[in-house]
Design a protein around this motif. Structure first.
Motif, PDB file in Angstrom:
ATOM      1  N   ASP A 240     -10.288   3.882  -3.719  1.00  0.00           N
ATOM      2  CA  ASP A 240     -10.758   5.215  -2.750  1.00  0.00           C
ATOM      3  C   ASP A 240      -9.342   5.682  -1.987  1.00  0.00           C
ATOM      4  N   ASP A 241      -8.052   5.528  -2.629  1.00  0.00           N
ATOM      5  CA  ASP A 241      -6.771   5.991  -1.965  1.00  0.00           C
ATOM      6  C   ASP A 241      -5.722   6.109  -2.738  1.00  0.00           C
ATOM      7  N   ILE A 242      -5.493   5.237  -3.811  1.00  0.00           N
ATOM      8  CA  ILE A 242      -4.516   5.409  -4.586  1.00  0.00           C
ATOM      9  C   ILE A 242      -4.662   5.253  -6.209  1.00  0.00           C
TER      10      ILE A 242
ATOM     11  N   LYS B  44       0.701  -1.232  -0.019  1.00  0.00           N
ATOM     12  CA  LYS B  44       0.047   0.095   0.214  1.00  0.00           C
ATOM     13  C   LYS B  44       0.798   1.282   0.011  1.00  0.00           C
ATOM     14  N   LYS B  45       1.072   2.032   1.093  1.00  0.00           N
ATOM     15  CA  LYS B  45       1.815   3.203   1.233  1.00  0.00           C
ATOM     16  C   LYS B  45       3.256   2.958   0.910  1.00  0.00           C
ATOM     17  N   CYS B  46       3.766   2.074   1.113  1.00  0.00           N
ATOM     18  CA  CYS B  46       5.398   1.784   1.002  1.00  0.00           C
ATOM     19  C   CYS B  46       5.613   1.415  -0.567  1.00  0.00           C
TER      20      CYS B  46
ATOM     21  N   GLU C 124       0.167   8.539  -7.492  1.00  0.00           N
ATOM     22  CA  GLU C 124      -0.773   9.760  -6.628  1.00  0.00           C
ATOM     23  C   GLU C 124      -1.576   9.190  -5.399  1.00  0.00           C
ATOM     24  N   HIS C 125      -1.772   9.849  -4.028  1.00  0.00           N
ATOM     25  CA  HIS C 125      -2.493   9.447  -3.063  1.00  0.00           C
ATOM     26  C   HIS C 125      -4.155  10.052  -3.489  1.00  0.00           C
ATOM     27  N   MET C 126      -4.552   9.528  -4.420  1.00  0.00           N
ATOM     28  CA  MET C 126      -5.922   9.977  -5.003  1.00  0.00           C
ATOM     29  C   MET C 126      -7.127   8.670  -4.914  1.00  0.00           C
TER      30      MET C 126
ATOM     31  N   GLY D 191     -12.612  13.018   4.417  1.00  0.00           N
ATOM     32  CA  GLY D 191     -13.903  12.238   3.881  1.00  0.00           C
ATOM     33  C   GLY D 191     -13.474  11.638   2.590  1.00  0.00           C
ATOM     34  N   LYS D 192     -12.143  11.337   2.284  1.00  0.00           N
ATOM     35  CA  LYS D 192     -11.995  10.733   1.172  1.00  0.00           C
ATOM     36  C   LYS D 192     -12.497   9.530   0.580  1.00  0.00           C
ATOM     37  N   THR D 193     -12.559   8.672   1.615  1.00  0.00           N
ATOM     38  CA  THR D 193     -13.496   7.191   1.429  1.00  0.00           C
ATOM     39  C   THR D 193     -14.911   7.720   1.126  1.00  0.00           C
TER      40      THR D 193
HETATM   41 MN    MN Z   1      -4.607   7.210   2.473  1.00  0.00          MN
END
Ligand code: MN
Ligand code: OXD
Length: 597
Positions: free
Chosen positions: A279-281, A208-210, A228-230, A254-256
C-alpha cells in the motif's frame, strides 16, 4: 545479553552506540513470540501501551504519542550527503560532520537507565534478491513492536546477513522528546540513519520512509534499481489472469483505498478481483529478460485511521481486527475498544481523545482522534492480500499510475505517449491541498512521483535515473495519470471514486494490452468516452465527457508553475524533460489556436 551474531561489522558499530548512549541493558530482538510477549506486558505495565478488548481486538494495543509529536517533520528531516548538491533543493541538508557532531551531543547518555533494543530486520521477504537488511537500535518498546508488524525482524534477518557489511545502521532514541532537538538525519553514503527526540511512527520506524525510500532511493540510483512511493496491486480478470500495476499518489489522495479496492458488483459478478501486494512502497528491479518486477519491502500497513470505515475501505478495516497497534485514536473506556472520525455513526460517549482527555463523541465539538492518527496492521490480515505478496521474485509491472488531487486541470485519466513523456508526467505530479491539511484550499503542491519528501538525493538526478532505467527495460510499463477529484462549478466531485475507480484500472489494462484505441490530445492519450464502462453507475456520457476535457487555460497556468518548479533544479533537470515541457506548451497553444480558428 549475549549478542545474536558474530558479525564483527555489526558488533563494532553496536559497541560504539552503546558507549555513546550508555543504556543500562542491551536486548537483542530475536523475533520470538516469547520475547515479544514479554515486551508487550512490560509496555502495558509502564503505560506506554494499553491492551484492547481481547474478544473484539485480539492481540491489539493502543498507544499515544506526545501531542507535539504526531506527524513526520519535514523541516527536521535532513539528507547529510558529503556534497550539498547531492541532497538537492528537494531536501534539507547538513554536512555529515555537523550532523554526526550534533547527533552525538544529543545521543550522549540518552539511554541511561533505559534498555537498548537491537532490532535486526529485513526489508522485503527473507532471502529475496530484492531484500536488504537493516538494524534499528532504539529505546522504545513501541518501536520494537511496530517494527515487528512493519518488517521481518529477528534471527532470520541475521541469518541472511551473515558476515556481510551491507546493512543499514539505524539509531533511534526518544531522548527527552525535545521538539527543539528533534532530528531525522540520513547519511546515504554511510547507510546510516539517526533519529532523536521523537516517538511518532513516521519519524522512528526507520525501516519505512527513512530506509525503504530515502536511503533505498539513493541505493537504487547507485545500484541500478528503483525505490518508489508506490502501492502495488494485482487485477484478476475472469480468465484468472492477473496483471500488476504500481501507483504513486501524494498524501490524502486515497492511496490505501486504491491498494485495497473492491471492484463494483457488476465486475465482481463477472469474476474480476483486486489483490493487494503493497500500500505504500515498491522496490523495482529489471530481470534478466529486461522486464520490470516489484516487491513490497514492508510487511504491514501504517495507515491513516480517520476516514477509514467498512464502507470506505472494508479490507483496511478487516486488517486491523487483530495484532494491530492503534496510535492517537479515541480510546473507548466502556469496552476497551477504539474509534476515530467516520469509523461509524456511533462514537463513544465515555472516551479519551488523542490527547488523553475525557471525550464524549455525542457532545464534543472537537475531533476525538488526531487527523494523522494511525493503525499499524500486519499485511497478512488483509482479506485482499495477494498470494504473491511475499514472492521472492516479486510481481511483473504492466503499468505505472501517477495521481493527484486536482479540481480542474487533470482529466480523470490520460496515458503518456511513451516512457520519456511518462517520466515527465510523473515529474509534474501535483496535488491541491484540502482544508483538513493546511486550512488553505486549492494550493498546488508539486510532488514529483509523490517522492518529494522521500527522495534521498537530488531530484534532478532522480529524474535522470528514471530516464536511464527506461532505456534498459524491454517492454517498459505504460505510464498513466489519474485524477479522482475533479469538481464542477459548485465544487462537487464529478467522479464517485472508491470502488468505481476499478473502471479506470480496467481501461488502463486494456490500453496495456492494446485492446482499445485512444484520442490524441495535447497532454497525451485520452480514453474514448465509450471505452470507459458506465454500466451500473449513475453517470451520463456527458458527465464523463466533462471529466475528460482539457482546460487549456488552466494547463497553461500549470505550465508556468512547472517552469518555476523546474528552475529550482537548475541544470540538473534532464534536457529530455525540458523538451517535454516545451512540447506540452506548444501542443496547448496549437490546440487553443485551432479552436479559435
Ligand atoms: Mn506514504
Ligand atoms: C505516509 C505518507 O505516511 O506518505 O505513508 O505520508
Amino acid at each position: 545479553m549475549q549478542a545474536l551474531t558474530s558479525n564483527q561489522n555489526v558488533l563494532k558499530w553496536i559497541n560504539q552506540i552503546v558507549s555513546l548512549t550508555n543504556p543500562s541493558e542491551v536486548m537483542w530482538i530475536d523475533g520470538s513470540d516469547e520475547q515479544l510477549n514479554k515486551l508487550r506486558n512490560e509496555g502495558c505495565s509502564t503505560g506506554e501501551l494499553k491492551q484492547l478488548n481481547k474478544e473484539k481486538y485480539p492481540g491489539c494495543y493502543y498507544h499515544k504519542s506526545h501531542s507535539n509529536d504526531v506527524a513526520r517533520m519535514e523541516d527536521r528531516t535532513f539528507i547529510c550527503s558529503r556534497e550539498k548538491e547531492n541532497a538537492g533543493p528537494n531536501n534539507n541538508w547538513m554536512s555529515p560532520d555537523d550532523a554526526y557532531e550534533l547527533g552525538r551531543e544529543i545521543f550522549k547518555n540518552s539511554m541511561i537507565g533505559r534498555t537498548m533494543y537491537v532490532i535486526p530486520y529485513s526489508m522485503g521477504p527473507i532471502g529475496s534478491p530484492f531484500s536488504k537488511v537493516g538494524f534499528e537500535i532504539t529505546d522504545s518498546i513501541y518501536v520494537v513492536l511496530s517494527m515487528n508488524i512493519m518488517t521481518r525482524i529477528g534471527q532470520k534477518a541475521l541469518d541472511v546477513l551473515g558476515d556481510s557489511n551491507d546493512f543499514v545502521r539505524g539509531v533511534h532514541s526518544k531522548c527527552t522528546l525535545d521538539l527543539n532537538n528533534r532530528y531525522i538525519f540520513h547519511f546515504p553514503e554511510d547507510n546510516t540513519i539517526w533519529s532523536c527526540n521523537s516517538a511518532y511512527g513516521g519519524n522512528v520506524l526507520l525501516g519505512k520512509k527513512c530506509f525503504a525510500l530515502r536511503i533505498a532511493s539513493y541505493q537504487g540510483w547507485k545500484e541500478g534499481w528503483m525505490a518508489e512511493h508506490m502501492l502495488i496491486l494485482g487485477i484478476e480478470n475472469p480468465k484468472k489472469e492477473v496483471k500488476y500495476v504500481a501507483a504513486a499518489f501524494p498524501s490524502a489522495c486515497g492511496k490505501t483505498n486504491l491498494a485495497m479496492l473492491i471492484p463494483p458488483e457488476i465486475y465482481r459478478k463477472k469474476g474480476y478481483k483486486v489483490w493487494t501486494v503493497g500500500d505504500d512502497i515498491a522496490w523495482l528491479r529489471i530481470k534478466e529478460d529486461g522486464t520490470l518486477w516489484a516487491i513490497n519491502p514492508e510487511a504491514g500497513f501504517f495507515g491513516v485511521a480517520p476516514g477509514t470505515s467498512k464502507k470506505s475501505n472494508y479490507n483496511a478495516m478487516m486488517s486491523t481486527m487483530k495484532d494491530t497497534i492503534f496510535t492517537n485514536v479515541v480510546y473507548n473506556l466502556d469496552d476497551d475498544t477504539i474509534w476515530w472520525e467516520k469509523f461509524d455513526d456511533n462514537p463513544p460517549e465515555n472516551g479519551l481523545d488523542w490527547k488523553g482527555n475525557p471525550w464524549n463523541g455525542k457532545k464534543s465539538q472537537e475531533k476525538g482522534a488526531h487527523p494523522n492518527s494511525r493503525f499499524t496492521a500486519p499485511a497478512r490480515n488483509c482479506p485482499s492480500i495477494s498470494s504473491e505478496w511475499e514472492s521472492p521474485n516479486g510481481v511483473p509491472i504492466s503499468a505505472f499510475i501517477f495521481g493527484g488531487r486536482r479540481a480542474k486541470t487533470a482529466p480523470l485519466v490520460y496515458q503518456s505517449r511513451n516512457w520519456q513523456h511518462g517520466v515527465f508526467v510523473g515529474s509534474i505530479l501535483a496535488s491541491e491541498t484540502t482544508a483538513a491539511a493546511t486550512g488553505k484550499v486549492g494550493v498546488v503542491r508539486r510532488d514529483p512521483m509523490a517522492m518529494l519528501p522521500f527522495c534521498g538525493y537530488n531530484m534532478g538526478d532522480y529524474f535522470a535515473h528514471w530516464l536511464n532505467m527506461g532505456k534498459k527495460i524491454n517492454n517498459a510499463p505504460k505510464i498513466f495519470h489519474v485524477n479522482w477529484f475533479r469538481t464542477n462549478e459548485d465544487g462537487e466531485f464529478l467522479w464517485p471514486g472508491f470502488g468505481e475507480n476499478f473502471r479506470i484500472l480496467e481501461w488502463i489494462l486494456r490500453r496495456c494490452d492494446k485492446e482499445v484505441d485512444a484520442e490524441v490530445s495535447p497532454i497525451g492519450y485520452l480514453p474514448k468516452v465509450q471505452d470507459i464502462k458506465l454500466e451500473g453507475l449513475n453517470i451520463s456520457h456527458k458527465q464523463l465527457e466533462n471529466l475528460l476535457t482539457i482546460d487549456c487555460e488552466s494547463w497553461l497556468e500549470d505550465v508556468a508553475g512547472i517552469e518555476e518548479f523546474y528552475k529550482k533544479f537548475g541544470s540538473k533537470i534532464p534536457e529530455e524533460l525540458s523538451k517535454e515541457l516545451n512540447t506540452l506548451k506548444n501542443n496547448l497553444n496549437n490546440y487553443l489556436s485551432s479552436i479559435v480558428a
